[in-house]
Design an enzyme around this catalytic site. Structure first.
Site, PDB file in Angstrom:
ATOM      1  N   CYS A  94      50.274 -87.229  -2.638  1.00 52.67           N
ATOM      2  CA  CYS A  94      50.572 -86.415  -1.463  1.00 52.67           C
ATOM      3  C   CYS A  94      51.588 -87.194  -0.648  1.00 52.67           C
ATOM      4  CB  CYS A  94      49.302 -86.151  -0.647  1.00 52.67           C
ATOM      5  SG  CYS A  94      49.605 -85.303   0.919  1.00 52.67           S
ATOM      6  N   GLU A 145      54.093 -80.475  -2.835  1.00 49.43           N
ATOM      7  CA  GLU A 145      54.070 -81.197  -4.102  1.00 49.43           C
ATOM      8  C   GLU A 145      55.247 -80.715  -4.937  1.00 49.43           C
ATOM      9  OE1 GLU A 145      53.595 -84.042  -5.625  1.00 49.43           O
ATOM     10  OE2 GLU A 145      51.536 -83.877  -4.887  1.00 49.43           O
TER      11      GLU A 145
END
Length: 248
Positions: free
Chosen positions: A2, A104
């Protein structure tokens, strides 16, 4: 991993959802990047929940010179309890990093990296499990820092990336934050992949690749596009410069 996320919760929502008061002023952000100040929730010395600003990139208390320490923005759930950088935080300094959603990058067969915005299908905020630490320098300087815990991606997201943030259930918040009354082993039971069907994702503009870009348009769905050759890569981890150690 992340490496970018959005946070758009007003102070009132933070107080209601996470039971904190006196939330530090933090404007809506749509492209929060490593080394920047992030808002986290933890227990203060009295045991009450508190919201605090911390640098995104964990610096353990035992580090001699933060400028020589690698930039650690994520902690893998499977191994963090054994890693020297995280061991103390797992036991004594657990936190929650609230987010509206995160980004992402999916690598297409041709090598192109396509950014996606990922959020809870319910539209609720994401209580991402985190760890924090406070580094004290020889001259009294102090750095509060944090990292986001990651777990294997659930079936909703595994086609985009093999990792995702550990998203806590509301029922697990107390145990995760209660470092005095809940031992690490018990608290770690709350760290798991989100159930199938709870996450949603869509491609977004490659403008999010650059941390210089901001705005609500970054989370808007777009047709899949290839990033420009000179755009920044979110996965690139650059050496920490002295200025990056300043929260403000």
């Amino acid at each position: 991993m992340c490496g970018r996320y959005a946070f758009t919760l007003p102070s009132e929502a933070m107080e209601t959802l996470f039971g904190v008061r006196n939330v530090p002023e933090y404007p809506p952000r749509y492209n929060i990047a490593p080394t920047q100040p992030i808002l986290s929730v933890m227990r203060d010395e009295s045991g009450a929940r508190a919201a605090k600003l911390a640098r995104w990139g964990l610096v353990p208390a035992w580090v001699k010179d933060p400028r020589e320490f690698p930039l650690i923005i994520n902690a893998r759930a499977e191994s963090m309890a054994q890693k020297p950088a995280f061991r103390d935080s797992v036991k004594h300094h657990r936190c929650v990093v609230p987010a509206s959603g995160y980004y992402e990058w999916h690598r297409a067969p041709d090598g192109t990296k396509i950014p996606h915005y990922i959020a809870l299908a319910s539209g609720e905020p994401l209580p991402m499990a985190g760890l924090y630490a406070t580094w004290m320098g020889p001259n009294g300087e102090e750095i509060d820092s944090a990292a986001v815990i990651t777990v294997p991606a659930n079936p909703d997201l595994v086609h985009i990336h093999d990792r995702m943030p550990a998203i806590l259930d509301r029922a697990d918040l107390d145990a995760w934050l209660d470092v005095r009354g809940t031992d690490a082993g018990t608290a770690l039971a709350a760290i798991r992949s989100a159930p199938q069907g709870t996450m949603t994702a869509h491609p977004v503009s490659s403008r999010v690749n650059s941390a210089r870009n901001e705005g609500e348009d970054l989370i808007a769905p777009v047709a899949v596009e290839k990033p420009s050759p000179d755009s920044d890569k979110a996965e690139d981890v650059k050496p920490v410069k002295p200025s990056q150690l300043d929260l403000f």
